[in-house]
Design a protein around this motif. Sequence first.
Motif, mmCIF file in Angstrom:
data_model
loop_
_atom_site.group_PDB
_atom_site.id
_atom_site.type_symbol
_atom_site.label_atom_id
_atom_site.label_comp_id
_atom_site.label_asym_id
_atom_site.label_seq_id
_atom_site.Cartn_x
_atom_site.Cartn_y
_atom_site.Cartn_z
ATOM 1 N N GLU A 133 0.865 -1.194 0.000
ATOM 2 C CA GLU A 133 0.000 0.000 0.000
ATOM 3 C C GLU A 133 0.896 1.237 0.000
ATOM 4 O O GLU A 133 1.485 1.597 1.011
ATOM 5 C CB GLU A 133 -0.880 -0.032 1.253
ATOM 6 C CG GLU A 133 -1.768 1.162 1.441
ATOM 7 C CD GLU A 133 -2.100 1.381 2.910
ATOM 8 O OE1 GLU A 133 -2.637 0.471 3.564
ATOM 9 O OE2 GLU A 133 -1.777 2.469 3.411
ATOM 10 N N GLU A 135 2.251 5.099 -0.374
ATOM 11 C CA GLU A 135 2.069 6.550 -0.340
ATOM 12 C C GLU A 135 3.201 7.134 -1.181
ATOM 13 O O GLU A 135 4.316 6.617 -1.156
ATOM 14 C CB GLU A 135 2.157 7.067 1.093
ATOM 15 C CG GLU A 135 1.010 6.536 1.957
ATOM 16 C CD GLU A 135 1.168 6.839 3.446
ATOM 17 O OE1 GLU A 135 0.152 6.911 4.141
ATOM 18 O OE2 GLU A 135 2.319 6.977 3.927
ATOM 19 N N TYR A 185 -6.926 8.497 -1.853
ATOM 20 C CA TYR A 185 -7.113 9.786 -1.179
ATOM 21 C C TYR A 185 -5.803 10.547 -1.081
ATOM 22 O O TYR A 185 -4.730 9.949 -1.049
ATOM 23 C CB TYR A 185 -7.728 9.665 0.215
ATOM 24 C CG TYR A 185 -7.241 8.531 1.064
ATOM 25 C CD1 TYR A 185 -7.951 7.333 1.115
ATOM 26 C CD2 TYR A 185 -6.085 8.650 1.832
ATOM 27 C CE1 TYR A 185 -7.509 6.276 1.898
ATOM 28 C CE2 TYR A 185 -5.644 7.600 2.617
ATOM 29 C CZ TYR A 185 -6.351 6.414 2.640
ATOM 30 O OH TYR A 185 -5.915 5.375 3.404
ATOM 31 N N GLU A 187 -3.062 12.169 0.898
ATOM 32 C CA GLU A 187 -2.572 11.926 2.264
ATOM 33 C C GLU A 187 -2.169 13.252 2.912
ATOM 34 O O GLU A 187 -2.220 14.316 2.288
ATOM 35 C CB GLU A 187 -1.422 10.925 2.235
ATOM 36 C CG GLU A 187 -1.858 9.482 2.493
ATOM 37 C CD GLU A 187 -2.201 9.244 3.970
ATOM 38 O OE1 GLU A 187 -2.094 10.195 4.767
ATOM 39 O OE2 GLU A 187 -2.589 8.117 4.324
ATOM 40 N N GLU A 194 -2.229 8.533 -1.866
ATOM 41 C CA GLU A 194 -2.232 7.093 -1.637
ATOM 42 C C GLU A 194 -3.271 6.434 -2.541
ATOM 43 O O GLU A 194 -4.433 6.831 -2.549
ATOM 44 C CB GLU A 194 -2.556 6.807 -0.160
ATOM 45 C CG GLU A 194 -2.679 5.329 0.134
ATOM 46 C CD GLU A 194 -2.879 5.050 1.626
ATOM 47 O OE1 GLU A 194 -2.260 5.743 2.461
ATOM 48 O OE2 GLU A 194 -3.662 4.143 1.934
HETATM 49 MG MG MG Z 1 -1.792 6.173 4.344
#
Ligand code: MG
Length: 442
Positions: A133, A135, A185, A187, A194
Motif C-alpha cells: 500500500e 504513499e 485519497y 494523504e 495514496e
Molecule cells: Mg496512508
Amino acid sequence: MSIELVKSLQSAGVKFLRVTFCDNANVIRAKAIHLGILEENLEYPVGITAAQQALPVMCDEVVNKSGLGPVGEIWLVPDWSTVKVLPYAPTHARVMGDMVEDQKPWSLCPRYFLKRAIAAGKQAGIEVMAAFENEFSLLHGVKNEIIPSDHTVFAATLGMDLNRKIIDAIADALVAQDITVERYYPESGPGQHEISIRYTSAMQAADRQIAFRETVRAVAIELGFKASFLPKIFANCAGNGCHLHLSLWQEGKNIIGDGAGKLSPTALAFIGGILHHLPGLMALTTPSTNSYRRIRPHCWSGAFKAWGYDNREGAVRVPSNPVAPTPTHFELKTSDASANPYLALGAVIFAGLDGVRNNLDPGQPVEIDPGNFSQVELADRGISPLPQNLGEAIEHLSRDRLLLDALGIELSRAYLAVRKAEWNAMKEMELDEEVNLLLERY
Ligand code: MG
Ligand code: GLU
C-alpha cells in the motif's frame, strides 16, 4: 512463451521488450531487446553482469566485500506470465526477469528468494497473500526545486481536484495492466497521495509493486510532474510509507481470524515471528538511510515493536471489518518503498513462518498510543526499542541467524555489503543532500 506472443506484441506496435529486475539497492532496472530479434532469443533475451547485485544506490560502483566482481554472466529469463504492454510507453513492453546462472536460478536473484519463501510457506501448509500500500509524493517537475503538487490536508477534496488528471491517469494505467485499483485519497503530507490496489499472491504482489512504482513515476513524467516514493522528503511532514498487507491461507481459506473477532493462534504466532525478527528485518523492509527519518513516534509509521487491533502506531496493525468475517488481514507499517519488494516480502514470510514453527508470542495487543510512553514505561509493557538508523538495523540483520540462513551465504553477503556501503556514504548527510541524491531513485 510462444511465437504468437511475439506476434501479438509486434501487432500492438511494441518495438522493445524491457526485461526488468530490481537489484539489492532497490533500483528498478531493465535491459530491452528489440522485437525484431526476440523470436530467436526467447529463452535468454538479455544478460547482465553478476556485479549488478553489488551496486549501491548512490552510483554504479561495485562495493567491497560483496563477493562479486567483473567476472560472471547472469541471464535474465522472462517470466512470461508478467508480460504487459506499457500503457504509459506503448511502444515498449515489460516482463519480469529471473536471474539465471548456468541454466539454474542464481542464488542472488531476489525473485528466487521470494520463491523460496513461498515454497517454505507451502511446506508449512500456509499460503501468504499480500498487497503493498503505497504513499507517494507528487512534485512539480521544476529543475532542482522540490515543489509539492498541493498543500492540502488528509483526504481533502481540494487535493483530489488539484490532482485529478494525474491520479485518473495513474489509475487508468494500472487498470490497463490488470491491476485492480481499490481506494484513493490525498494523504497528509505536501503533494502526498495514496492509491491502494487489490491483494494477490505473494509473487504477483511483489511484481505489482514494481509495476506500481514504474507506472506512477512514468505517468508523472508524461504529465510534467515528478513522483517520488522516498520515505521522508519534507522534514516535519508525514513521510511516505509502504505498508505491507498480509493474509494467511490454508486450502483456499483465510485463517487470520478466530471466528470471534480476534486473531487465530496461527496469525498470532506469525505476527510473533515478524515482531521477534523486526530489528533485523528492518534492514530489508526499511533499508535506506532516509527510512529512519520517517519512523518516528506519532507518525503512524510503525515506530514500535508492538501490535494492536486498529492501532495505527505499532509496527503491526490488525484492521477490523465492520461485519464478519473479521479480522481478515494485518499490515506491517515498518515498511517503505525504498525496500526491494521481493526481499522485503520474502524475509517477512520467513520471519512469520519462524513464529508459527516456534509458536512465538507477539505479546498482548497494545490498546494505548505507545508514542505517549517513556522507554522505561514501554519496557514495562514488553515493548523494546527498534533500530534508530540503518547502521543499527544492519547490525541486527548481521546477527539474525534465521534471516541470514534464509537469504543464503551469497545473497546475504552482497546485500549486507551494499547496505553497509550506503550507510557509510550517507550516514552524515543532512536531509537536503540525501533527498537530492535519492529523490529520483525511489
Ligand atoms: Mg496512508
Ligand atoms: N504516512 C504514514 C507512514 O509513514 C502512514 C499514515 C497512514 O496510516 O496511512 O507510514
